[in-house]
Motif scaffolding. Structure first.
Motif, PDB file in Angstrom:
ATOM      1  N   MET A   1       0.841  -1.183   0.000  1.00 32.25           N
ATOM      2  CA  MET A   1       0.000   0.000   0.000  1.00 32.25           C
ATOM      3  C   MET A   1       0.885   1.246   0.000  1.00 32.25           C
ATOM      4  N   THR A   2       0.483   2.258  -0.736  1.00 31.81           N
ATOM      5  CA  THR A   2       1.235   3.499  -0.814  1.00 31.81           C
ATOM      6  C   THR A   2       1.150   4.252   0.513  1.00 31.81           C
ATOM      7  N   PRO A   3       2.291   4.731   1.016  1.00 31.50           N
ATOM      8  CA  PRO A   3       2.246   5.483   2.274  1.00 31.50           C
ATOM      9  C   PRO A   3       1.533   6.821   2.088  1.00 31.50           C
ATOM     10  N   GLN A   4       0.981   7.335   3.177  1.00 34.62           N
ATOM     11  CA  GLN A   4       0.358   8.654   3.119  1.00 34.62           C
ATOM     12  C   GLN A   4       1.427   9.694   2.815  1.00 34.62           C
ATOM     13  N   SER A   5       1.013  10.722   2.075  1.00 34.07           N
ATOM     14  CA  SER A   5       1.931  11.786   1.669  1.00 34.07           C
ATOM     15  C   SER A   5       1.656  13.044   2.461  1.00 34.07           C
ATOM     16  N   ILE A   6       2.743  13.654   2.907  1.00 40.77           N
ATOM     17  CA  ILE A   6       2.654  14.871   3.701  1.00 40.77           C
ATOM     18  C   ILE A   6       3.455  15.963   3.019  1.00 40.77           C
ATOM     19  N   LEU A   7       2.832  17.125   2.855  1.00 43.75           N
ATOM     20  CA  LEU A   7       3.508  18.305   2.343  1.00 43.75           C
ATOM     21  C   LEU A   7       3.869  19.188   3.532  1.00 43.75           C
ATOM     22  N   ILE A   8       5.153  19.454   3.686  1.00 46.47           N
ATOM     23  CA  ILE A   8       5.662  20.304   4.769  1.00 46.47           C
ATOM     24  C   ILE A   8       5.961  21.665   4.165  1.00 46.47           C
ATOM     25  N   ILE A   9       5.361  22.706   4.752  1.00 45.33           N
ATOM     26  CA  ILE A   9       5.542  24.061   4.225  1.00 45.33           C
ATOM     27  C   ILE A   9       6.088  24.951   5.337  1.00 45.33           C
ATOM     28  N   ASP A  10       7.325  25.398   5.175  1.00 39.91           N
ATOM     29  CA  ASP A  10       7.965  26.285   6.144  1.00 39.91           C
ATOM     30  C   ASP A  10       9.055  27.054   5.418  1.00 39.91           C
ATOM     31  N   GLN A  11       9.288  28.293   5.823  1.00 34.52           N
ATOM     32  CA  GLN A  11      10.317  29.121   5.203  1.00 34.52           C
ATOM     33  C   GLN A  11      11.719  28.640   5.532  1.00 34.52           C
ATOM     34  N   GLU A  12      11.857  27.920   6.633  1.00 36.56           N
ATOM     35  CA  GLU A  12      13.172  27.491   7.082  1.00 36.56           C
ATOM     36  C   GLU A  12      13.489  26.085   6.575  1.00 36.56           C
ATOM     37  N   GLN A  13      14.570  25.978   5.821  1.00 35.43           N
ATOM     38  CA  GLN A  13      14.968  24.697   5.257  1.00 35.43           C
ATOM     39  C   GLN A  13      15.236  23.667   6.355  1.00 35.43           C
ATOM     40  N   ALA A  14      15.860  24.091   7.454  1.00 33.54           N
ATOM     41  CA  ALA A  14      16.189  23.156   8.530  1.00 33.54           C
ATOM     42  C   ALA A  14      14.929  22.527   9.125  1.00 33.54           C
ATOM     43  N   VAL A  15      13.861  23.315   9.264  1.00 30.86           N
ATOM     44  CA  VAL A  15      12.598  22.793   9.792  1.00 30.86           C
ATOM     45  C   VAL A  15      12.037  21.758   8.822  1.00 30.86           C
ATOM     46  N   CYS A  16      12.004  22.111   7.546  1.00 27.96           N
ATOM     47  CA  CYS A  16      11.471  21.187   6.535  1.00 27.96           C
ATOM     48  C   CYS A  16      12.277  19.896   6.488  1.00 27.96           C
ATOM     49  N   ASP A  17      13.594  20.026   6.459  1.00 24.18           N
ATOM     50  CA  ASP A  17      14.446  18.843   6.371  1.00 24.18           C
ATOM     51  C   ASP A  17      14.297  17.954   7.599  1.00 24.18           C
ATOM     52  N   SER A  18      14.240  18.561   8.779  1.00 28.14           N
ATOM     53  CA  SER A  18      14.093  17.784  10.017  1.00 28.14           C
ATOM     54  C   SER A  18      12.761  17.040  10.044  1.00 28.14           C
ATOM     55  N   LEU A  19      11.693  17.728   9.693  1.00 24.44           N
ATOM     56  CA  LEU A  19      10.378  17.090   9.678  1.00 24.44           C
ATOM     57  C   LEU A  19      10.309  15.975   8.634  1.00 24.44           C
ATOM     58  N   ALA A  20      10.863  16.219   7.473  1.00 18.59           N
ATOM     59  CA  ALA A  20      10.854  15.195   6.426  1.00 18.59           C
ATOM     60  C   ALA A  20      11.628  13.957   6.878  1.00 18.59           C
ATOM     61  N   LEU A  21      12.726  14.159   7.569  1.00 16.86           N
ATOM     62  CA  LEU A  21      13.521  13.039   8.070  1.00 16.86           C
ATOM     63  C   LEU A  21      12.739  12.246   9.115  1.00 16.86           C
ATOM     64  N   VAL A  22      12.200  12.945  10.098  1.00 21.01           N
ATOM     65  CA  VAL A  22      11.473  12.288  11.191  1.00 21.01           C
ATOM     66  C   VAL A  22      10.227  11.581  10.671  1.00 21.01           C
ATOM     67  N   LEU A  23       9.444  12.257   9.848  1.00 18.38           N
ATOM     68  CA  LEU A  23       8.215  11.650   9.325  1.00 18.38           C
ATOM     69  C   LEU A  23       8.513  10.556   8.303  1.00 18.38           C
ATOM     70  N   GLY A  24       9.595  10.708   7.559  1.00 19.77           N
ATOM     71  CA  GLY A  24      10.009   9.659   6.633  1.00 19.77           C
ATOM     72  C   GLY A  24      10.365   8.380   7.372  1.00 19.77           C
ATOM     73  N   GLU A  25      11.024   8.525   8.529  1.00 19.98           N
ATOM     74  CA  GLU A  25      11.347   7.357   9.350  1.00 19.98           C
ATOM     75  C   GLU A  25      10.099   6.677   9.893  1.00 19.98           C
ATOM     76  N   GLU A  26       9.015   7.424   9.992  1.00 15.21           N
ATOM     77  CA  GLU A  26       7.739   6.872  10.453  1.00 15.21           C
ATOM     78  C   GLU A  26       6.959   6.214   9.313  1.00 15.21           C
ATOM     79  N   GLY A  27       7.492   6.289   8.102  1.00 14.81           N
ATOM     80  CA  GLY A  27       6.858   5.625   6.973  1.00 14.81           C
ATOM     81  C   GLY A  27       6.032   6.525   6.072  1.00 14.81           C
ATOM     82  N   PHE A  28       6.101   7.831   6.282  1.00 16.18           N
ATOM     83  CA  PHE A  28       5.348   8.760   5.446  1.00 16.18           C
ATOM     84  C   PHE A  28       6.204   9.225   4.269  1.00 16.18           C
ATOM     85  N   ARG A  29       5.537   9.538   3.181  1.00 16.19           N
ATOM     86  CA  ARG A  29       6.199  10.105   2.003  1.00 16.19           C
ATOM     87  C   ARG A  29       6.086  11.623   2.141  1.00 16.19           C
ATOM     88  N   CYS A  30       7.225  12.313   2.148  1.00 20.08           N
ATOM     89  CA  CYS A  30       7.214  13.751   2.427  1.00 20.08           C
ATOM     90  C   CYS A  30       7.642  14.586   1.225  1.00 20.08           C
TER      91      CYS A  30
END
Length: 122
Positions: A1-30
């Motif tokens: 089954m395809t994982p749920q996809s999450i769009l992260i929107i923030d002006q700060e690259q570090a916030v986006c990258d951190s969230l994508a890493l953490v949520l990606g480890e949880e199995g989400f497509r970011c």
């Protein structure tokens, strides 16, 4: 089954990258966007299930209205600092689903995301 996809929107690259890493480890497509205009491009080209957005960007270029009009099924979680709480309250009343305070507690955010997408569905 395809994982749920999450769009992260923030002006700060570090916030986006951190969230994508953490949520990606949880199995989400970011996906990442740094502004409302790019976010709209991602939304039109990808199947997105949830948006996690900095409350400062929510009303820029009509992003919140755009989401409500064209993607009413997408879950919206706001990231907000204490000074933006009024914007956050208005968005929650208007239809946003949840919020987390900055600085982010990743465990809290993961809990909120998993509330909408229980692990049995991933």
């Amino acid at each position: 089954m395809t994982p749920q996809s999450i769009l992260i929107i923030d002006q700060e690259q570090a916030v986006c990258d951190s969230l994508a890493l953490v949520l990606g480890e949880e199995g989400f497509r970011c996906f990442i966007s740094y502004n409302a205009i790019d976010a709209q491009e991602v939304l039109t080209s990808s199947d997105i299930d949830m948006v996690i957005v900095d409350s400062q960007l929510l009303d820029r270029n009509g992003l919140f209205s755009y989401l409500q009009c064209y993607y009413p099924a997408i879950k919206i979680i706001l990231m907000s600092s204490y000074v933006e709480i009024e914007v956050t309250q208005k968005a929650l009343i208007a239809g946003a689903h949840d919020f987390v305070m900055k600085p982010l507690d990743f465990n809290e955010l993961i809990g909120k995301v998993n509330y909408y997408f229980p692990s049995v569905h991933r």
